[in-house]
Design a protein around this motif. Sequence first.
Motif, PDB file in Angstrom:
ATOM      1  N   UNK A 125      11.928  16.957  22.323  1.00  0.00           N
ATOM      2  CA  UNK A 125      12.183  16.675  23.691  1.00  0.00           C
ATOM      3  C   UNK A 125      10.821  16.731  24.394  1.00  0.00           C
ATOM      4  N   UNK A 126       9.785  17.918  23.925  1.00  0.00           N
ATOM      5  CA  UNK A 126       8.691  17.893  24.062  1.00  0.00           C
ATOM      6  C   UNK A 126       7.457  16.969  24.345  1.00  0.00           C
ATOM      7  N   UNK A 168      11.157  18.466  30.353  1.00  0.00           N
ATOM      8  CA  UNK A 168      11.317  19.308  30.229  1.00  0.00           C
ATOM      9  C   UNK A 168      12.075  21.036  30.033  1.00  0.00           C
ATOM     10  N   UNK A 169      11.922  21.940  29.142  1.00  0.00           N
ATOM     11  CA  UNK A 169      12.819  22.951  29.146  1.00  0.00           C
ATOM     12  C   UNK A 169      13.202  23.611  30.574  1.00  0.00           C
ATOM     13  N   UNK A 170      14.796  23.483  31.164  1.00  0.00           N
ATOM     14  CA  UNK A 170      15.514  24.035  32.425  1.00  0.00           C
ATOM     15  C   UNK A 170      16.510  24.653  31.945  1.00  0.00           C
ATOM     16  N   UNK A 171      16.617  25.915  31.490  1.00  0.00           N
ATOM     17  CA  UNK A 171      17.990  26.976  30.685  1.00  0.00           C
ATOM     18  C   UNK A 171      18.405  26.886  32.598  1.00  0.00           C
ATOM     19  N   UNK A 172      19.513  26.496  32.107  1.00  0.00           N
ATOM     20  CA  UNK A 172      20.683  27.292  33.122  1.00  0.00           C
ATOM     21  C   UNK A 172      21.276  28.281  33.272  1.00  0.00           C
ATOM     22  N   UNK A 198      23.744  21.941  35.907  1.00  0.00           N
ATOM     23  CA  UNK A 198      22.422  22.617  35.817  1.00  0.00           C
ATOM     24  C   UNK A 198      21.481  21.622  35.604  1.00  0.00           C
ATOM     25  N   UNK A 199      21.077  21.472  34.157  1.00  0.00           N
ATOM     26  CA  UNK A 199      20.197  20.440  34.077  1.00  0.00           C
ATOM     27  C   UNK A 199      21.121  18.941  34.596  1.00  0.00           C
ATOM     28  N   UNK A 206      15.055  16.420  31.342  1.00  0.00           N
ATOM     29  CA  UNK A 206      15.013  17.127  30.978  1.00  0.00           C
ATOM     30  C   UNK A 206      16.586  17.925  29.691  1.00  0.00           C
ATOM     31  N   UNK A 207      16.201  19.449  29.441  1.00  0.00           N
ATOM     32  CA  UNK A 207      17.229  19.561  28.604  1.00  0.00           C
ATOM     33  C   UNK A 207      17.074  21.213  28.142  1.00  0.00           C
ATOM     34  N   UNK A 208      18.541  21.953  28.115  1.00  0.00           N
ATOM     35  CA  UNK A 208      18.373  22.832  28.433  1.00  0.00           C
ATOM     36  C   UNK A 208      19.152  23.418  27.087  1.00  0.00           C
ATOM     37  N   UNK A 209      18.847  24.275  25.771  1.00  0.00           N
ATOM     38  CA  UNK A 209      18.920  25.215  24.888  1.00  0.00           C
ATOM     39  C   UNK A 209      19.349  26.528  24.847  1.00  0.00           C
TER      40      UNK A 209
END
Lengths: 431, 431
Positions: free
Chosen positions: B146-147, B152-156, B189-190, B200-203
Amino acid sequence: MLKATIENIHKFEGQEVTISGWLYNKRSSGKIIFLQIRDGSGFIQGVVVKKEVEEEVFTTCKGLPQESSFHVTGLVQKDDRSILGYELLVNNVEVVAEAEEGYPISLKEHGTDFLMDFRHLWMRTPRQHAILKIRDEINLGLREYFHENGFTLVEPPIITPASCEGTTELFEIDYFGENAYLSQTGQLYAEAAAMAFGKVYSFGPTFRAEKSKTRKHLNEFWMIEPEMAFVDFEGNLEVQEDMVSYIVQRVLTNRKKELALLQRDTSALEKIKPPFPRITYTEAVEMLKKADFTFEWGDDFGAPHETYIADQYDKPVFITHFPTEMKAFYMQPDPEDPKVILGADLIAPEGYGEIIGGSQRIHDLDLLLTKLRAENLPEEVYQWYIELRRYGTVPHSGFGLGLERTVAWICGIDHIRQTIPFARTLNRIYP
Amino acid sequence: MLKATIENIHKFEGQEVTISGWLYNKRSSGKIIFLQIRDGSGFIQGVVVKKEVEEEVFTTCKGLPQESSFHVTGLVQKDDRSILGYELLVNNVEVVAEAEEGYPISLKEHGTDFLMDFRHLWMRTPRQHAILKIRDEINLGLREYFHENGFTLVEPPIITPASCEGTTELFEIDYFGENAYLSQTGQLYAEAAAMAFGKVYSFGPTFRAEKSKTRKHLNEFWMIEPEMAFVDFEGNLEVQEDMVSYIVQRVLTNRKKELALLQRDTSALEKIKPPFPRITYTEAVEMLKKADFTFEWGDDFGAPHETYIADQYDKPVFITHFPTEMKAFYMQPDPEDPKVILGADLIAPEGYGEIIGGSQRIHDLDLLLTKLRAENLPEEVYQWYIELRRYGTVPHSGFGLGLERTVAWICGIDHIRQTIPFARTLNRIYP
């Protein structure tokens, strides 16, 4: 139609491209409209010249409310005045959705509580965007650092049967009729994993039900916790200073634009290279006394103490050998002076305070049992942790780096709540 | 003393090295002792020949209990019979800690519940080690994928004020006197973050208080949830098949030894390349009926149905256009046939079931409000989510990939609880 993102706009100089994004802001001088366009990957100025576009396009741009979504087509040109280095000479605009009037985050100043109520919109603004891009860079950077150095990611559970550190600052949940708690550290699990994988790290959310309202506290935050078999106190510090330096240098290289936008003094960051200075807790106490602080051996450092100590150096500083009584039960006492532990906190420069706590861990079974009993911790809950000392115990060390404090320091911003997408604080679980 | 790890042992062929690790197992033929040595990075056979080592070394090795820790020094030699390709001709052993007798995980067969009670030790065994190494590879692989593709990593947040999907399967916590819940998806949130960052991705960990005891369910599991502005139903599927293929091919390249140890049929994995087959829900119903399943349009697929459908293909298969009534409120109904949604589940081959659920999301304000009201969801809690449709709404799509199910499929193992370091199931929060 050539699609482009703002982040990669340098690849399209002199070409006509289409950007899909949003209108962040605009200003007009009658015959020219300047559009501040954002597409999530960055911000670019679009220039709409009345006499060079169809009338309808100019009218549309003039009336378009802030945060409307659109496809903008134009010519990519050099613009040395902007951080980006390029602007877009607009020749067409196709509106996707016109925003309602009254966008809550106007361009005037707002109070932070107001902005936190609109965090879902606030994160669209350039500063917040830059901070979270840097967070993303640090996040992946940490993972790649550990992967390249032979560490395995082993995520600890969030739902745990007991406190890992024996504190009372826990959020409790009902787990199908059993009491359970949200993890406040994955460390003990990381220790188990280190005996299986040698070098491991965990990286996940952690929870502390602290009623703190300082600018350095969150109730939900992310922590990376490496744990290493066959690594002692000294080896532990070396990994920490190497990792922190790597991350800072990586952000300097990969996130120049964001640091510039935040007006971060990068000369302070450029100095962050190993080795880091080290002083013992006892030396730190002496240093504070000489500076006329009222401070006794055995006291815990507050923010003013940490800041004073950090100010004596231009790199992060390790404070080592804290009093054993002050620290968690699993930290290894110094065999040569058991009233202090073989551990250290790492204090960031510029008043950002503690970003790492770490230590060598107790690997001797009898010593661990003695400590557990002295603190009245329930042995049956720690049975598995104790077993690690029965079967194949080895000297081992680890540490925890708080992600948000690290982001705050590297970004040079004053409140930790801006460093996490959706902060959870004493008075806030919305949005 | 040259230090080596087993993972990098090929760099030391013909050299004398020291490995720090543990005794996994041993067998003796009188004059030769074969040590199975593990150091966390891998497993290697050490050969101790009585007439070639000092007597004390041979005696030590002979008496050493399973899981003792030691430094083993020896000569690295080729050994084509092992997966690793090398063995160690031992000439010295320095014991760090002799394990107690009675190591719980002996080499005989144990029941899974017993093994789960000793998960902290079970993860030291070759199969469990291999599974978690593959998990680590998939985990970082997803992030790097994903990067590199501009996400962009956006943690919920984990602690949330309300259910994101309106279900009742939530763990409740007391958040300083307020009711709060552990997140069961970061998707909403994502979506907010996608309007700020484009892609974006959350993980992170997610929680479902389901009283399920199947081999495919965990109460705490990890999910990656990408969300993309300006991406429609079709674009969403393309990202999914590209991502899944990337991950499978990456594991095939980087985790050959672990797949071999697990005796995974890699020919089945080699076929996993885009595009993936697609059938509509309605076509799937017809397929099941033809195969004499009792199944009506509107029914949900159970494991036997998913397996039957998957068995018709040698790649993961998308089942698209599910009945709108069966799916969450935020999924976009097909404008050409609003009784089905523009979403799809991705079913893994070989009976591993659903690994992805995804859809285009509703971006129209009025439609979203209608759906929220129809499901009696509290509008005030979703205020921020609704605002995303007032200001800069765009067509957007996303999906959630369950990490553990993906690991189970790629490893070819039969129970999901082996794919996470410390499983949380209906009856288990220990260790």
